[in-house]
Write an enzyme that holds these catalytic residues in place. Structure first.
Site, PDB file in Angstrom:
ATOM      1  N   ASP A 125       0.811  -1.217   0.000  1.00  0.00           N
ATOM      2  CA  ASP A 125       0.000   0.000   0.000  1.00  0.00           C
ATOM      3  C   ASP A 125       0.840   1.261   0.000  1.00  0.00           C
ATOM      4  OD1 ASP A 125      -2.755   0.292  -0.281  1.00  0.00           O
ATOM      5  OD2 ASP A 125      -2.982   1.086   1.743  1.00  0.00           O
ATOM      6  N   ASP A 137     -11.116  -5.074  11.655  1.00  0.00           N
ATOM      7  CA  ASP A 137     -11.296  -6.497  11.901  1.00  0.00           C
ATOM      8  C   ASP A 137     -12.528  -6.769  12.774  1.00  0.00           C
ATOM      9  OD1 ASP A 137     -10.156  -5.199  13.999  1.00  0.00           O
ATOM     10  OD2 ASP A 137      -8.371  -6.451  14.145  1.00  0.00           O
TER      11      ASP A 137
END
Length: 1054
Positions: A352, A755
């Site tokens: 990224d 998450d």
């Protein structure tokens, strides 16, 4: 796969460029001897009508008489006390709720089919498909499709499917010994008559294979009742004691310190509610055990194609300077060397940060893997990350018998050191970026020179034609992915990167399961993927599981675990408790996902069983009470005739039904309608009319078609060039606009802890998850052992929880009317509420110093009854902790470290997270989280003593100084006032020492190795403590105020 170069492009600009850069199967436990006494009631076990001994459980043969068997089925949990296998209905026994649906319509279950007297009947049925009965009682005849061949994945596999297992032991006495042992056990259980010796050996072998085939791939192991029942009793008692304690505290105020009393009561009530949220989700703790040998028996037969499902592995990284490339390389090497069929493993590395350093590192890693992977598989070494394998302080020659091992190991270690030097050279080169930007080896400018404005990039290193290891064998696919980034677009950090990898993998490989790993979490157990497959490929619950979560284990943590980095209490207590409800929460790494769950589908819904009726009532009564069986059967037949049945093949997408095929047809890359070939007209029109898939998944017909392929795989007729072009398209920065990505599909946006949010959405849809804890830890990673880094990590987690609490996805009000269980909701509520405990915790830790400095106390003088409630509360807290340690196996040191860091983090990181979260949500002030530095220091525990300044250190330091000053002031005051003041002082001192002891690890970290502390910390802390003390002196000094006349000595002899 056309992987000869780096593919870059931007779909919005309609460009695509190619840049050329450089065990044995287990048998169930059987009863060792024939026992004619019931082990439940002690009575004699009777005989059946044919004279044979009554056998209730044909799995383990546990001796139970028929009355106890019928009582257990009607009033108990309907399971065998020894092996926990559900009792089947035997001939002549009444039906109960939960019996298999097919047996409801058919004749009584004949238990004598298990006996060898009916061996001929079994042999005749060997070639019939086996029907599996799921946990909900529905008939599950789903087929797994791998490599273009369909086969049954039901709980039993019969006949010739086991020829591969037999061939393994052919011409060997071991096979005959195993069959003989099995026969002996069957005779002891009373299932085989000794007069059956005239049967052929072939028949014995077939019976043995049938018995082995029927064994499950895993089993649930509840915690023993002797361990968990006292624990539950003490929890209830503690709840009752807590009620009486609050009754006393509220009705007995301390009038001389009324403000302090009100603050203390409010804090204690909040702590009580927090304890309830944390405690009750641990009510049903369980553990699970897998059988890898049975997985191989069922899906890996000799002479047949390997039937294990493919897996795509995702590795995410952001900044290679903070996440050392050598750590990422070790993670990738452990994935490439995993014990799994190479053609079924694909590794995707998400960069990224568009770093050329990581790109070059993966090129070096791919080359080194050609020698490392065959070495690992040849000698079965563990772990398969070279950095950690060569640094292990163990006897590496243990169990090694090959004469060439030592020589090959030395050569491999030398090659790894050379590889490590090359990586270090790349890191050193990357420290200074050239003014003109990075240039690739062929002179092409690096497309990611501007990390915030660059095209999407894909590079396939391994897995393409010619990418073989040094022994000429195929290697798993390794793919570098860097999604497109442009100014003005919201990229959603890690969650956006994970969603990009989901789409890329769906286009290039489309494995049905996905393993998610952080760049510093390597595979420590090469069979970890197989462990997960024991659950995900299970025919009973596999289709209903959204993910299999593994515990996080860490390397490089000091022996005392000063800052509770291992999180043992959470992973070994809380997660096991959640596994007994609806499943563990997703913790961000070490998790194997079911791809349909990430696509926003609901789990398969089973048809409700018809109401059970008793055989003793006439048929006309059944019609009056609940309808006849025949009418239900007719309805079912009409439903299937209209094409509306087969709910096992139905999925729900955001509340709407969508049919999905078992195998993927060929499709045109331009028209999605071609991808729907194979559906009947009713299903096709329903699919296209209910919702436009492009509004859900984005405008990629290739990706949309992949979502309709239930068992994964690439469609027929595709070519690598068109797939690469489509992969570039699905990682473009504008692809997710006006879609459900990040809202209902994939990793959910809206929090830095994506998450927790992602797992919560899946559980709300009705999915279940499983907690897998193999004996050898599946994955290991690095944790920030430095105090400042640890606090920043905890700050990021707490900030994400606050964001979820202030969003529409808060468990307090989201998902009602869904399928989230109440105890699971309590657990999720605890995960998002805990940062707010920092406010009452900070106030409560300040109270001891205030009480010591003012001479007042929050509790009035205790009478005998009040003393009993205080003692009972402290005893219940201690007993609860002891019993919790007893059933979980956690050490008392781990529990104490967790308690200490709960206070340290609560008065520092959690407190800052609450205010930062409020600023972000209410005022729009965004606070970028810092990527936790991954350890790559050669010095053991060198980071432990490294001090880094952060404002998070000020509140706990101030608390320590305040309480120390309070202790000195209180003792001095007691000395001045005589013995009468020592009694009330002890309660205040105990209170203050409780705070100091909990903050002791923080104090040690503050002082560092040389007992030195940065001046700024001391100055700020002393300043705040002094201001507080001066205010107190002004308001309430030590000396009592005199109201009478001032007396002075008037002379020498006065």
């Amino acid at each position: 796969m056309a992987g000869s170069g780096l593919f870059t492009g931007s779909h919005g600009r309609n460009e695509l460029q190619v840049l050329h850069g450089g065990g044995e199967p287990r048998s169930p436990g059987h009863q060792s001897s024939v026992n004619k006494i019931c082990r439940v009631c002690g009575d004699e076990i009777g005989l059946k009508e044919n004279g044979d001994l009554f056998v209730a459980c044909h799995e383990c043969g546990f001796p139970v008489c028929q009355p106890c068997y019928e009582y257990e089925r009607s009033e108990g949990n309907q399971c065998c006390p020894q092996c926990n296998t559900r009792y089947k209905r035997l001939k002549g026994c009444p039906r109960v709720s939960g019996d298999e649906e097919e047996n409801y319509y058919a004749d009584d279950y004949d238990d004598e089919l298990q006996n060898k007297n009916h061996h001929e009947t079994q042999t005749k049925d060997h070639h019939q498909p086996v029907i599996n009965h799921s946990e909900n009682g529905d008939n599950d005849q789903k087929q797994w499709h791998a490599n273009g061949q369909a086969f049954s994945s039901a709980g039993s596999v019969a006949g010739k499917d086991f020829e591969g297992e037999k061939e393994t032991y052919s011409n060997n006495t071991e096979w005959k010994e195993r069959v003989e042992k099995w026969k002996t056990r069957q005779e002891k259980r009373g299932l085989v008559s000794k007069f059956d010796d005239k049967d052929t050996d072939q028949g014995d072998e077939d019976d043995y294979l049938m018995a082995e085939a029927r064994q499950p791939l895993w089993r649930k192991i509840p915690i023993a009742s002797s361990l968990v029942n006292p624990y539950r009793i003490v929890i209830v008692l503690r709840l009752v004691i807590l009620g009486f304690f609050f009754h006393f505290r509220i009705l007995t105020p301390a009038y001389d310190a009324y403000p302090l009393w009100i603050i203390s009561v409010i804090c204690e009530i909040w702590f009580g509610l927090s304890w309830i949220l944390d405690q009750f989700p641990k009510w049903f703790p369980i553990t699970r055990e897998t059988y890898l040998d049975r997985l191989s028996m069922r899906f890996e037969r000799e002479g047949e194609p390997n039937r294990l499902c493919p897996v795509d592995v995702f590795v995410s990284t952001v900044d290679p300077l903070k996440e050392p490339p050598i750590i990422t390389a070790n993670t990738v090497l452990s994935i490439l060397a995993v014990d799994y069929p190479v053609e079924k493993v694909s590794c995707y590395v998400s960069d990224d940060g568009a770093s050329m350093l990581l790109f070059d590192t993966l090129a070096e890693t791919a080359e080194f893997a050609r020698r490392w992977v065959p070495f690992c598989k040849k000698y079965s070494i563990e772990p398969r990350a070279p950095e950690f394998y060569f640094s292990e302080k163990i006897d590496y020659l243990k169990d090694k018998v090959q004469a060439t091992f030592v020589k090959d190991r030395r050569a491999m270690k030398r090659e790894y050191e050379e590889f490590k030097v090359r990586i270090n050279a790349l890191v050193a080169k990357a420290q200074k970026k050239p003014e003109e930007g990075w240039v690739m080896q062929d002179g092409t400018p690096w497309p990611g020179n501007n990390t915030r404005d660059h095209p999407g990039m894909i590079q396939v290193y391994l897995g393409s034609a010619g990418a073989l290891d040094v022994e000429g064998k195929e290697l798993p696919r390794l793919v570098y992915v860097s999604r497109e980034k442009r100014p003005g677009y919201q990229h959603h950090k890690k969650a956006g990167a994970m969603n990009a990898m989901v789409r890329v993998s769906a286009v290039l490989t489309n494995a049905p399961f996905m393993l998610n790993l952080d760049c510093d979490h390597y595979i420590n157990n090469s069979k970890a993927v197989r462990e997960a497959m024991c659950f995900l490929m299970d025919p009973q619950i596999g289709k209903k599981l959204c993910y299999v979560q593994f515990p996080q284990r860490f390397d490089g943590i000091d022996r005392h675990d000063r800052y509770a980095n291992r999180n043992i209490v959470f992973f070994d207590i809380n997660m096991k408790g959640l596994d007994g409800i609806q499943g563990p929460v997703y913790v961000g790494t070490g998790c194997v996902f079911n791809r349909p769950a990430l696509y926003g589908y609901d789990p398969p819904v089973s048809e409700k069983r018809p109401k059970m009726t008793c055989d003793c009532w006439p048929s006309w009564c059944c019609c009056c009470c609940g309808g006849s069986r025949k009418s239900k059967s007719k309805k079912k037949g009409v439903k299937s005739l209209l094409g509306l049945g087969g709910l096992g093949k139905k999925k729900k997408l955001m509340g709407k039904n969508y049919s999905r095929k078992s195998s993927g047809p060929a499709f045109d890359l331009e028209e999605i309608e071609e991808g729907l070939e194979g559906y009947d007209e009713l299903e096709k029109s329903s699919l296209m009319s209910q919702k436009n898939f492009e509004k859900r998944f984005g405008q990629s017909p290739v990706f949309i078609t992949s979502t309709l392929m239930e068992d994964g795989g690439l469609p027929e007729g595709t070519n690598s060039t068109s797939l690469i072009k489509e992969a570039i398209h699905v990682i473009s920065c504008g692809y997710e606009e006006k879609t459900e990505w990040g809202k209902e599909i994939g990793w959910i946006y809206g929090s830095v802890t994506e998450d927790i949010l992602t797992g919560f959405k899946m559980h709300c849809r009705g999915w279940k998850s499983v907690y897998c804890t193999p004996k050898r830890p599946a994955f290991k990673g690095s944790a920030p052992i430095n105090l400042s880094d640890r606090l920043h990590q905890v700050l990021r987690w707490a900030l994400g929880s606050v964001e979820i609490f202030l969003s529409r996805h808060c468990p307090l009000w989201y998902g009602y009317g869904g399928k989230l269980k109440w105890l699971e909701r309590l657990a999720y509520t605890n995960t998002i509420v805990y940062p707010f405990t920092s406010i009452p915790l900070l106030a409560y830790c300040t109270l001891p110093a205030v009480c010591l400095l003012t001479g007042k106390f929050i509790i009035p003088t205790l009478n005998n009854l009040a003393s009993i409630w205080f003692i009972a509360l402290f005893m219940s807290i201690i007993v609860t902790a002891v019993l919790e340690l007893r059933w979980s196996g956690v050490s008392i040191q781990d529990l104490w470290r967790n308690e200490q860091f709960w206070v340290i983090g609560g008065v520092s990181a959690h407190l800052f997270a609450v205010f930062q979260g409020l600023l972000k949500v209410l005022a729009g002030v965004d606070t970028n989280f810092t990527v936790t530095a991954k350890a790559a220091d050669d010095a053991e525990f060198g980071e432990l003593y490294l001090f880094k300044w952060t404002t998070l250190l000020i509140p706990p330091t101030t608390l320590i100084i305040l309480n120390m000053v309070g202790v000195v002031a209180g003792v001095s005051d007691a000395i001045n006032n005589g013995y009468g003041s020592w009694g009330p002082l002890f309660g205040k001192l105990f209170f203050a020492f409780w705070v100091i002891v909990h903050l002791y690890p923080f104090l040690k970290g503050l002082m560092g190795r040389q007992n030195r502390t940065p001046t700024i910390v001391v100055l700020w802390s002393i300043l705040l403590a002094s201001i507080f003390s001066l205010v107190w002196v002004r308001i309430d000094p030590f000396l009592p105020k005199q109201t009478g006349p001032i007396l002075k000595q008037c002379g020498v002899e006065c």
